[in-house]
Write a protein that holds these residues in place. Structure first.
Motif, PDB file in Angstrom:
ATOM      1  N   ARG A   6       8.207  -5.407  -1.718  1.00 55.78           N
ATOM      2  CA  ARG A   6       6.444  -5.855  -1.905  1.00 55.78           C
ATOM      3  C   ARG A   6       6.313  -4.299  -2.229  1.00 55.78           C
ATOM      4  O   ARG A   6       6.956  -3.271  -2.080  1.00 55.78           O
ATOM      5  CB  ARG A   6       5.887  -6.469  -1.021  1.00 55.78           C
ATOM      6  CG  ARG A   6       5.354  -5.306   0.359  1.00 55.78           C
ATOM      7  CD  ARG A   6       4.154  -5.201   0.794  1.00 55.78           C
ATOM      8  NE  ARG A   6       4.041  -4.390   1.756  1.00 55.78           N
ATOM      9  CZ  ARG A   6       3.288  -3.305   2.127  1.00 55.78           C
ATOM     10  NH1 ARG A   6       3.477  -2.755   1.117  1.00 55.78           N
ATOM     11  NH2 ARG A   6       3.585  -2.927   2.917  1.00 55.78           N
ATOM     12  N   PRO A   7       5.300  -4.226  -3.137  1.00 56.95           N
ATOM     13  CA  PRO A   7       4.513  -2.979  -4.169  1.00 56.95           C
ATOM     14  C   PRO A   7       4.498  -2.526  -2.595  1.00 56.95           C
ATOM     15  O   PRO A   7       3.774  -2.352  -1.709  1.00 56.95           O
ATOM     16  CB  PRO A   7       3.778  -3.322  -5.020  1.00 56.95           C
ATOM     17  CG  PRO A   7       4.101  -5.161  -5.166  1.00 56.95           C
ATOM     18  CD  PRO A   7       4.967  -5.192  -3.712  1.00 56.95           C
ATOM     19  N   GLU A   8       4.953  -1.046  -2.663  1.00 59.84           N
ATOM     20  CA  GLU A   8       4.073   0.567  -2.019  1.00 59.84           C
ATOM     21  C   GLU A   8       3.014   0.097  -1.876  1.00 59.84           C
ATOM     22  O   GLU A   8       1.907   0.358  -3.289  1.00 59.84           O
ATOM     23  CB  GLU A   8       4.979   1.090  -2.715  1.00 59.84           C
ATOM     24  CG  GLU A   8       4.422   2.532  -1.966  1.00 59.84           C
ATOM     25  CD  GLU A   8       4.800   3.987  -2.151  1.00 59.84           C
ATOM     26  OE1 GLU A   8       5.159   4.950  -1.538  1.00 59.84           O
ATOM     27  OE2 GLU A   8       5.085   4.229  -4.037  1.00 59.84           O
ATOM     28  N   LEU A   9       2.130   0.239  -1.135  1.00 61.09           N
ATOM     29  CA  LEU A   9       0.479   0.470  -1.299  1.00 61.09           C
ATOM     30  C   LEU A   9       0.093   2.236  -0.844  1.00 61.09           C
ATOM     31  O   LEU A   9       1.241   2.766  -0.450  1.00 61.09           O
ATOM     32  CB  LEU A   9       0.199  -0.278   0.399  1.00 61.09           C
ATOM     33  CG  LEU A   9       0.048  -1.576   0.731  1.00 61.09           C
ATOM     34  CD1 LEU A   9       0.162  -2.234   1.560  1.00 61.09           C
ATOM     35  CD2 LEU A   9       0.026  -2.451  -0.857  1.00 61.09           C
ATOM     36  N   ASN A  10      -1.109   2.268  -1.311  1.00 56.48           N
ATOM     37  CA  ASN A  10      -0.928   3.933  -1.417  1.00 56.48           C
ATOM     38  C   ASN A  10      -1.142   4.153  -0.469  1.00 56.48           C
ATOM     39  O   ASN A  10      -0.899   5.887   0.043  1.00 56.48           O
ATOM     40  CB  ASN A  10      -2.333   4.286  -2.896  1.00 56.48           C
ATOM     41  CG  ASN A  10      -3.835   3.583  -2.464  1.00 56.48           C
ATOM     42  OD1 ASN A  10      -3.798   2.875  -1.705  1.00 56.48           O
ATOM     43  ND2 ASN A  10      -4.655   3.817  -2.770  1.00 56.48           N
ATOM     44  N   THR A  11      -1.754   3.498   0.830  1.00 58.97           N
ATOM     45  CA  THR A  11      -1.914   4.225   1.981  1.00 58.97           C
ATOM     46  C   THR A  11      -0.764   4.552   2.740  1.00 58.97           C
ATOM     47  O   THR A  11      -0.498   4.898   4.040  1.00 58.97           O
ATOM     48  CB  THR A  11      -2.927   3.008   3.121  1.00 58.97           C
ATOM     49  OG1 THR A  11      -2.235   2.173   2.849  1.00 58.97           O
ATOM     50  CG2 THR A  11      -4.303   2.823   2.764  1.00 58.97           C
TER      51      THR A  11
END
Length: 177
Positions: A6-11
């Protein structure tokens, strides 16, 4: 191995960078700064959040990452948008399980969904050729630095995307620091 991409989260930026650093720690052809490159790209206008993907194991730990970022192929006044695949990372204990391949396929599909038409990679010819990458020189596309032809490759995400395209790849400033 059952993984989720999945897309990386900024956290997750710090955890992703640690994964990247671990993945390249013992690689012979690495300057051990791939995690810093990802950090710089994220801060640049070349960054496309939807094309920074992570692979998670059953415990939701990040075990892999791939990044596609904006580049241009330039010949005189003609500039064509493309993407750079760099880097793709899988933690050492999870390598050789097809996770890198799954990340590449997922990133290429997402790039296609977003309307991107081509990708450039500097990497091992035997590995990347199985995804359809061919020597970039076949389209008269050149690297902005000295690199063996067999390692500098291009992929047409859509048919004929690189017809009538030639020139030198212009990477974002993040790659040049």
């Amino acid at each position: 191995m059952d993984i989720k991409i999945r897309p990386e989260l900024n956290t997750e930026y710090r955890a992703t960078e640690e994964t990247i650093q671990t993945a390249f720690l013992h690689e012979e052809f690495s300057d051990k700064s791939e995690h810093l490159l990802v950090n710089k790209i994220r801060k640049s206008d070349a960054f496309i959040p939807e094309l920074s993907l992570v692979a998670l194991n059953q415990n939701e730990d990040i075990i892999g990452h791939i990044l596609l970022s904006k580049i241009k192929i330039v010949e005189g006044a003609n500039k064509v948008d493309s993407l750079a695949l760099a880097p793709v990372s899988v933690t050492p204990k999870h390598q050789k399980n097809g996770i890198g391949s799954q990340l590449i396929r997922a990133a290429l599909k997402k790039a296609n969904d977003l309307g991107y038409r081509s990708v450039i990679v500097l990497g091992h010819k035997d590995y990347y050729s199985k995804f359809g990458f061919k020597q970039a020189r076949l389209w008269n596309i050149k690297a902005p630095f000295d690199v063996p032809d067999e390692q500098f490759m291009a992929l047409e995400i859509t048919d004929h995307a690189l017809d009538n395209v030639s020139g030198v790849v212009q990477y974002s400033e993040a790659f040049l620091d």
